[in-house]
Design a protein around this motif. Structure first.
Motif, PDB file in Angstrom:
ATOM      1  N   VAL A 154       0.635 -17.516  -0.862  1.00  0.00           N
ATOM      2  CA  VAL A 154       0.406 -16.071  -0.871  1.00  0.00           C
ATOM      3  C   VAL A 154       0.821 -15.549   0.505  1.00  0.00           C
ATOM      4  O   VAL A 154       0.255 -15.938   1.522  1.00  0.00           O
ATOM      5  CB  VAL A 154      -1.065 -15.743  -1.160  1.00  0.00           C
ATOM      6  N   VAL A 155       1.824 -14.678   0.507  1.00  0.00           N
ATOM      7  CA  VAL A 155       2.479 -14.276   1.755  1.00  0.00           C
ATOM      8  C   VAL A 155       2.370 -12.763   1.940  1.00  0.00           C
ATOM      9  O   VAL A 155       2.775 -12.000   1.055  1.00  0.00           O
ATOM     10  CB  VAL A 155       3.971 -14.683   1.737  1.00  0.00           C
ATOM     11  N   PRO A 156       1.829 -12.283   3.069  1.00  0.00           N
ATOM     12  CA  PRO A 156       1.894 -10.847   3.366  1.00  0.00           C
ATOM     13  C   PRO A 156       3.346 -10.440   3.629  1.00  0.00           C
ATOM     14  O   PRO A 156       4.063 -11.117   4.367  1.00  0.00           O
ATOM     15  CB  PRO A 156       1.051 -10.704   4.638  1.00  0.00           C
ATOM     16  N   ALA A 157       3.771  -9.350   3.002  1.00  0.00           N
ATOM     17  CA  ALA A 157       5.155  -8.895   3.137  1.00  0.00           C
ATOM     18  C   ALA A 157       5.179  -7.390   3.363  1.00  0.00           C
ATOM     19  O   ALA A 157       4.513  -6.637   2.646  1.00  0.00           O
ATOM     20  CB  ALA A 157       5.954  -9.260   1.888  1.00  0.00           C
ATOM     21  N   ARG A 158       5.945  -6.969   4.353  1.00  0.00           N
ATOM     22  CA  ARG A 158       6.031  -5.556   4.683  1.00  0.00           C
ATOM     23  C   ARG A 158       7.084  -4.864   3.811  1.00  0.00           C
ATOM     24  O   ARG A 158       8.231  -5.288   3.754  1.00  0.00           O
ATOM     25  CB  ARG A 158       6.381  -5.368   6.159  1.00  0.00           C
ATOM     26  N   ARG A 159       6.638  -3.837   3.115  1.00  0.00           N
ATOM     27  CA  ARG A 159       7.536  -2.963   2.361  1.00  0.00           C
ATOM     28  C   ARG A 159       7.664  -1.631   3.097  1.00  0.00           C
ATOM     29  O   ARG A 159       6.954  -1.381   4.067  1.00  0.00           O
ATOM     30  CB  ARG A 159       6.982  -2.715   0.950  1.00  0.00           C
ATOM     31  N   THR A 160       8.558  -0.798   2.622  1.00  0.00           N
ATOM     32  CA  THR A 160       8.718   0.509   3.269  1.00  0.00           C
ATOM     33  C   THR A 160       7.473   1.375   3.102  1.00  0.00           C
ATOM     34  O   THR A 160       7.222   2.263   3.920  1.00  0.00           O
ATOM     35  CB  THR A 160       9.925   1.246   2.669  1.00  0.00           C
ATOM     36  N   ASP A 161       6.702   1.123   2.039  1.00  0.00           N
ATOM     37  CA  ASP A 161       5.500   1.921   1.787  1.00  0.00           C
ATOM     38  C   ASP A 161       4.216   1.203   2.196  1.00  0.00           C
ATOM     39  O   ASP A 161       3.124   1.614   1.834  1.00  0.00           O
ATOM     40  CB  ASP A 161       5.420   2.328   0.314  1.00  0.00           C
ATOM     41  N   ASP A 204      -3.458   2.573   0.174  1.00  0.00           N
ATOM     42  CA  ASP A 204      -2.827   3.649  -0.578  1.00  0.00           C
ATOM     43  C   ASP A 204      -2.303   4.719   0.370  1.00  0.00           C
ATOM     44  O   ASP A 204      -2.319   4.563   1.597  1.00  0.00           O
ATOM     45  CB  ASP A 204      -3.796   4.228  -1.616  1.00  0.00           C
ATOM     46  N   ALA A 205      -1.839   5.822  -0.197  1.00  0.00           N
ATOM     47  CA  ALA A 205      -1.234   6.884   0.612  1.00  0.00           C
ATOM     48  C   ALA A 205      -2.230   7.497   1.600  1.00  0.00           C
ATOM     49  O   ALA A 205      -1.833   8.040   2.636  1.00  0.00           O
ATOM     50  CB  ALA A 205      -0.670   7.968  -0.303  1.00  0.00           C
ATOM     51  N   ASP A 207      -4.451   5.704   3.165  1.00  0.00           N
ATOM     52  CA  ASP A 207      -4.824   4.591   4.039  1.00  0.00           C
ATOM     53  C   ASP A 207      -6.170   3.971   3.664  1.00  0.00           C
ATOM     54  O   ASP A 207      -6.877   3.421   4.507  1.00  0.00           O
ATOM     55  CB  ASP A 207      -4.854   5.030   5.508  1.00  0.00           C
ATOM     56  N   VAL A 208      -6.515   4.038   2.382  1.00  0.00           N
ATOM     57  CA  VAL A 208      -7.729   3.396   1.883  1.00  0.00           C
ATOM     58  C   VAL A 208      -7.355   2.011   1.362  1.00  0.00           C
ATOM     59  O   VAL A 208      -6.395   1.875   0.589  1.00  0.00           O
ATOM     60  CB  VAL A 208      -8.371   4.219   0.751  1.00  0.00           C
ATOM     61  N   PRO A 209      -8.051   0.952   1.786  1.00  0.00           N
ATOM     62  CA  PRO A 209      -7.696  -0.396   1.346  1.00  0.00           C
ATOM     63  C   PRO A 209      -7.904  -0.582  -0.156  1.00  0.00           C
ATOM     64  O   PRO A 209      -8.848  -0.051  -0.736  1.00  0.00           O
ATOM     65  CB  PRO A 209      -8.631  -1.306   2.156  1.00  0.00           C
ATOM     66  N   SER A 210      -7.008  -1.334  -0.765  1.00  0.00           N
ATOM     67  CA  SER A 210      -7.088  -1.600  -2.203  1.00  0.00           C
ATOM     68  C   SER A 210      -8.211  -2.583  -2.495  1.00  0.00           C
ATOM     69  O   SER A 210      -8.674  -3.314  -1.600  1.00  0.00           O
ATOM     70  CB  SER A 210      -5.765  -2.179  -2.697  1.00  0.00           C
ATOM     71  N   PRO A 211      -8.691  -2.657  -3.758  1.00  0.00           N
ATOM     72  CA  PRO A 211      -9.713  -3.652  -4.113  1.00  0.00           C
ATOM     73  C   PRO A 211      -9.273  -5.072  -3.795  1.00  0.00           C
ATOM     74  O   PRO A 211     -10.105  -5.914  -3.444  1.00  0.00           O
ATOM     75  CB  PRO A 211      -9.891  -3.438  -5.621  1.00  0.00           C
ATOM     76  N   LEU A 212      -7.977  -5.355  -3.905  1.00  0.00           N
ATOM     77  CA  LEU A 212      -7.456  -6.686  -3.583  1.00  0.00           C
ATOM     78  C   LEU A 212      -7.722  -7.022  -2.118  1.00  0.00           C
ATOM     79  O   LEU A 212      -8.195  -8.128  -1.789  1.00  0.00           O
ATOM     80  CB  LEU A 212      -5.952  -6.723  -3.865  1.00  0.00           C
ATOM     81  N   LEU A 213      -7.450  -6.069  -1.227  1.00  0.00           N
ATOM     82  CA  LEU A 213      -7.658  -6.283   0.202  1.00  0.00           C
ATOM     83  C   LEU A 213      -9.145  -6.314   0.536  1.00  0.00           C
ATOM     84  O   LEU A 213      -9.574  -7.097   1.398  1.00  0.00           O
ATOM     85  CB  LEU A 213      -6.956  -5.184   0.997  1.00  0.00           C
ATOM     86  N   VAL A 214      -9.932  -5.485  -0.126  1.00  0.00           N
ATOM     87  CA  VAL A 214     -11.374  -5.461   0.132  1.00  0.00           C
ATOM     88  C   VAL A 214     -11.992  -6.823  -0.140  1.00  0.00           C
ATOM     89  O   VAL A 214     -12.764  -7.365   0.668  1.00  0.00           O
ATOM     90  CB  VAL A 214     -12.048  -4.368  -0.724  1.00  0.00           C
ATOM     91  N   ARG A 215     -11.642  -7.419  -1.274  1.00  0.00           N
ATOM     92  CA  ARG A 215     -12.211  -8.726  -1.613  1.00  0.00           C
ATOM     93  C   ARG A 215     -11.728  -9.809  -0.638  1.00  0.00           C
ATOM     94  O   ARG A 215     -12.505 -10.682  -0.236  1.00  0.00           O
ATOM     95  CB  ARG A 215     -11.829  -9.087  -3.048  1.00  0.00           C
ATOM     96  N   ALA A 216     -10.467  -9.737  -0.257  1.00  0.00           N
ATOM     97  CA  ALA A 216      -9.947 -10.717   0.700  1.00  0.00           C
ATOM     98  C   ALA A 216     -10.664 -10.582   2.044  1.00  0.00           C
ATOM     99  O   ALA A 216     -10.974 -11.590   2.700  1.00  0.00           O
ATOM    100  CB  ALA A 216      -8.440 -10.525   0.877  1.00  0.00           C
TER     101      ALA A 216
END
Length: 353
Positions: A154-161, A204-205, A207-216
């Motif tokens: 599982v790799v963190p990857a930077r996208r434009t968004d 998200d737009a 800057d609220v962390p997603s549920p995926l990030l919250v659990r991690a």
């Protein structure tokens, strides 16, 4: 929220502690493969997964004490990586080209049984760019203590968004893994690698962390809390047992007072982390709790492990020392999901919304 752990949480901690105690080598050193086998024997990889995937559906409140106990041993931990991969697979969000987590749904029963493992990369050096057939990953990142038999990373990857998470097969064309001078840490290099799936941005737009990030973040905070608590326990034992000039060094204020202060901080972090896990499991907003508990846990892990090495003196800087292992792991894990200063800034912004 319960301020005391329930019987299930106590039983989980005792089971993990007993299992790791059986496979621990000299100085408490643990082999990643043996740790994974221990967790699989205890069916812990099924802990958070739903019944339909062969899981136990216990939830985040039970995952927190497991991650904390793994941290106490400074264990090479495949639990957080496997749980994050499972969360990624179950995430309802698809990327912009439709290559979503559902492509790996058949892996969930294998993850629950511990027959498929994953490595969890760290760093921001990988970039995801749009390609004709989906996405392409390029760059380097660190891979700490990955199981030798891992099937995915599982790799963190930077996208434009924003930053997203990618699931990459270990045998994917263009992926290489090489050793580094740091014990237990390898370098993962990706050149034109196509991921099996790529999550939506972790923020998200607004800057609220997603549920995926919250659990991690909650799992990471629990692991760092365990790291700090384990190092603190070693420091207290050293302070009580080491004698100089006819008395234990723990009788000196310069040793005893910081240890007492750190214990209070550890209890505060423990309440924050368990509250965040409780909120996440109950469907309550947990973004603030997850962010601030991780910031606090990361700061305390760095501070406590450094002081524990100091209490041990010259012994603490030897690679065979258990406290040295806690210090080394904390240096890697404390910034996995962001530096404490940036996490505090984010938590403050979330509170002001």
């Amino acid at each position: 929220m319960r301020l005391q752990s329930d019987d299930v949480q106590h039983d989980l901690v005792r089971a993990v502690r007993a299992g790791l105690g059986l496979v621990a080598g000299p100085g408490g050193r643990l082999d990643p493969a043996e740790v994974h086998a221990c967790l699989a024997d205890l069916d812990l990889f099924a802990l958070e997964l739903p019944d339909a995937a062969g899981g136990l559906a216990f939830g985040m409140a039970c995952a927190v004490p497991v991650c904390e106990e793994l941290g106490r041993w400074a264990a090479p931990d495949s639990y957080r990586a496997g749980a994050l991969l499972a969360d990624l697979i179950q995430s309802p969000e698809q990327d912009s080209r439709g290559h979503g987590p559902s492509a790996l749904a058949g892996l969930l029963p294998l993850l629950a049984a511990g027959r498929t493992t994953a490595g969890l990369a760290a760093g921001t050096g990988v970039v995801a760019t749009s390609a004709a057939d989906g996405w392409e990953l390029n760059g380097d990142c660190a891979l700490p203590d990955s199981p030798a038999e891992a099937a995915f990373h599982v790799v963190p990857a930077r996208r434009t968004d924003g930053t997203a998470l990618a699931a990459v097969a270990v045998d994917a064309p263009g992926l290489t893994c090489t050793a580094t001078r740091r014990d237990g840490v390898r370098r993962l290099s990706l050149k034109g690698v196509t991921p099996h799936t790529l999550s939506a941005p972790l923020h998200d737009a607004d800057d609220v962390p997603s549920p995926l990030l919250v659990r991690a973040r909650i799992r990471q905070a629990a692991y760092l809390l365990g790291l700090a608590a384990g190092a603190h326990r070693l420091a207290v034992g050293r302070a009580a047992g080491r004698r100089q000039f006819g008395r234990s060094i723990g009788e000196n204020q310069a040793v005893a007072f910081p240890l007492a202060e750190q214990f209070a901080h550890l209890e505060a972090v423990r309440l924050l982390v368990h509250e965040a896990g409780w909120d996440s499991e109950g469907g309550r907003p947990a973004a603030v709790g997850a962010t601030q508990s991780l910031a606090y846990a990361a700061e305390i892990a760095l501070r406590v492990t450094a002081h524990a090495v100091h209490v041990h003196g010259a012994v603490g800087i030897t690679t065979d020392s258990a406290v040295h292992r806690h210090y080394r792991v904390a240096a890697v894990e404390a910034t996995r999901w962001g530096a404490p200063t940036s996490l505090w800034r984010e938590a403050g912004a979330l509170r002001l919304r």
